[in-house]
Design a protein around this motif. Structure first.
Motif, PDB file in Angstrom:
ATOM      1  N   LEU A  19       4.071  17.582 -12.196  1.00 21.86           N
ATOM      2  CA  LEU A  19       4.205  16.144 -11.982  1.00 21.86           C
ATOM      3  C   LEU A  19       3.836  15.828 -10.535  1.00 21.86           C
ATOM      4  O   LEU A  19       4.233  16.544  -9.610  1.00 21.86           O
ATOM      5  CB  LEU A  19       5.637  15.689 -12.266  1.00 21.86           C
ATOM      6  N   PRO A  20       3.055  14.765 -10.302  1.00 16.61           N
ATOM      7  CA  PRO A  20       2.624  14.445  -8.938  1.00 16.61           C
ATOM      8  C   PRO A  20       3.779  14.023  -8.038  1.00 16.61           C
ATOM      9  O   PRO A  20       4.790  13.491  -8.511  1.00 16.61           O
ATOM     10  CB  PRO A  20       1.635  13.296  -9.142  1.00 16.61           C
ATOM     11  N   ALA A  21       3.629  14.254  -6.742  1.00 18.92           N
ATOM     12  CA  ALA A  21       4.629  13.843  -5.757  1.00 18.92           C
ATOM     13  C   ALA A  21       4.626  12.323  -5.632  1.00 18.92           C
ATOM     14  O   ALA A  21       3.628  11.667  -5.973  1.00 18.92           O
ATOM     15  CB  ALA A  21       4.313  14.481  -4.410  1.00 18.92           C
ATOM     16  N   PRO A  22       5.739  11.736  -5.145  1.00 16.03           N
ATOM     17  CA  PRO A  22       5.830  10.267  -5.007  1.00 16.03           C
ATOM     18  C   PRO A  22       4.676   9.657  -4.211  1.00 16.03           C
ATOM     19  O   PRO A  22       4.144   8.610  -4.587  1.00 16.03           O
ATOM     20  CB  PRO A  22       7.168  10.073  -4.285  1.00 16.03           C
ATOM     21  N   MET A  23       4.271  10.311  -3.108  1.00 11.29           N
ATOM     22  CA  MET A  23       3.170   9.772  -2.313  1.00 11.29           C
ATOM     23  C   MET A  23       1.859   9.792  -3.092  1.00 11.29           C
ATOM     24  O   MET A  23       1.044   8.865  -2.994  1.00 11.29           O
ATOM     25  CB  MET A  23       3.011  10.562  -1.012  1.00 11.29           C
ATOM     26  N   THR A  24       1.662  10.840  -3.883  1.00 12.29           N
ATOM     27  CA  THR A  24       0.456  10.927  -4.712  1.00 12.29           C
ATOM     28  C   THR A  24       0.439   9.822  -5.750  1.00 12.29           C
ATOM     29  O   THR A  24      -0.603   9.199  -5.998  1.00 12.29           O
ATOM     30  CB  THR A  24       0.390  12.300  -5.413  1.00 12.29           C
ATOM     31  N   ILE A  25       1.595   9.567  -6.370  1.00 16.18           N
ATOM     32  CA  ILE A  25       1.700   8.485  -7.352  1.00 16.18           C
ATOM     33  C   ILE A  25       1.397   7.144  -6.695  1.00 16.18           C
ATOM     34  O   ILE A  25       0.664   6.315  -7.246  1.00 16.18           O
ATOM     35  CB  ILE A  25       3.107   8.470  -7.987  1.00 16.18           C
ATOM     36  N   ALA A  26       1.963   6.935  -5.498  1.00 17.27           N
ATOM     37  CA  ALA A  26       1.730   5.681  -4.772  1.00 17.27           C
ATOM     38  C   ALA A  26       0.247   5.499  -4.475  1.00 17.27           C
ATOM     39  O   ALA A  26      -0.303   4.398  -4.622  1.00 17.27           O
ATOM     40  CB  ALA A  26       2.540   5.667  -3.480  1.00 17.27           C
ATOM     41  N   GLY A  27      -0.411   6.588  -4.071  1.00 20.39           N
ATOM     42  CA  GLY A  27      -1.842   6.520  -3.793  1.00 20.39           C
ATOM     43  C   GLY A  27      -2.639   6.166  -5.034  1.00 20.39           C
ATOM     44  O   GLY A  27      -3.545   5.326  -4.988  1.00 20.39           O
TER      45      GLY A  27
END
Length: 289
Positions: free
Chosen positions: A266-274
């Protein structure tokens, strides 16, 4: 309204098929290089387009052969970068990077075609690039560069298509892309044993003869890619481009789900935000056309 619903449905099917194409490319990347994956994807597509042309011959006005060749070559480079990104990162990251294409298209249309950039388009480009920074996790490396090259070269290819519509049948444009996508990877695989370059790693790999299930993955990848293109084209016939291009972002969801099934973390929160910012940027740009 019925036509709009049909267009939305067709684009959802196309997005699902494009995500499947990524799945089979990912499976093949475990045993062969991304250059060879690109070769097989286009070789199968070339056979399908050839069959279509035999059934209904092409009638072109012609007049822009160099632009036609450029579209084929630049589209092939974009595909090489895309399949390399698929092999080296998660499916969700790879497809989100590919979705930077509208950002680069807007910029290229401004500089090359003289199109005006509205305020909301400038805003969308800005948040898109912020999204790229977040997606890279503030650590920009070779994989992230390949992701951005996918978006940039895809934008160059799509921008060139705009100037070809009045001169060539759409099958001719696709044919030039497929032909380049076979010839260029074949040449690269021949040269690969004699070239060693970290900079151009995404276009270097030796040929590995497929065996067993790999032939099935190749066939399914070709079918998914070809029919995805067909359904996407039909979607634009039934619904407005802004609606269809918005629905096309469903491929991110499909690719992410398939990636998790294949074992992607699962992607990290910053990756999801990006990813969210890049998608939002594309949605805004699709509404400015």
């Amino acid at each position: 309204m019925n036509d709009t619903r049909r267009g939305i449905g067709l684009m959802l099917i196309a997005s699902f098929l494009f995500a499947l194409t990524m799945v089979f490319a990912k499976l093949l990347s475990h045993t062969m290089g991304s250059v060879e994956v690109t070769f097989w994807r286009n070789a199968f597509g070339l056979l399908l387009i050839g069959a279509m042309i035999l059934k209904k011959p092409i009638n072109n006005i012609g007049g822009k052969p160099y632009t036609l060749i450029f579209r084929g070559v630049i589209g092939t480079i974009a595909l090489l970068a895309f399949f390399y990104t698929i092999s080296a990162t998660t499916l969700s990251n790879a497809i989100v990077y590919a979705k930077t294409e509208p950002i680069f298209t807007a910029i290229l249309a401004f500089f090359l075609l003289g199109e005006t950039l509205k305020r909301n388009a400038i805003f969308a480009i800005g948040i898109g690039f912020i999204g790229v920074v977040f997606l890279s996790g503030m650590h920009f490396d070779y994989i992230h560069l390949m992701g951005l090259l996918t978006g940039l070269f895809s934008a160059l290819a799509y921008t060139s298509v705009r100037s070809l519509k009045a001169y060539y049948d759409e099958r001719t444009v696709v044919l030039s892309f497929m032909a380049s996508g076979v010839i260029i990877p074949a040449g690269l695989m021949i040269l690969s044993p004699y070239v060693n370059s970290e900079t151009f790693a995404f276009v270097l790999c030796e040929f590995v003869k497929p065996s067993g299930m790999e032939w099935l993955w190749i066939m399914l990848m070709g079918v998914a890619a070809a029919y995805g293109q067909i359904y996407m084209t039909r979607a634009y016939f039934y619904a407005k481009a802004g609606i269809v291009s918005t629905v096309s972002y469903s491929v991110v969801l499909f690719a992410s789900l398939f990636g998790i099934i294949l074992g992607d973390l699962l992607p990290a929160p910053m990756t999801i935000a990006g990813g969210v910012l890049i998608i939002l940027s594309g949605l805004i740009l699709s509404r400015t056309k």
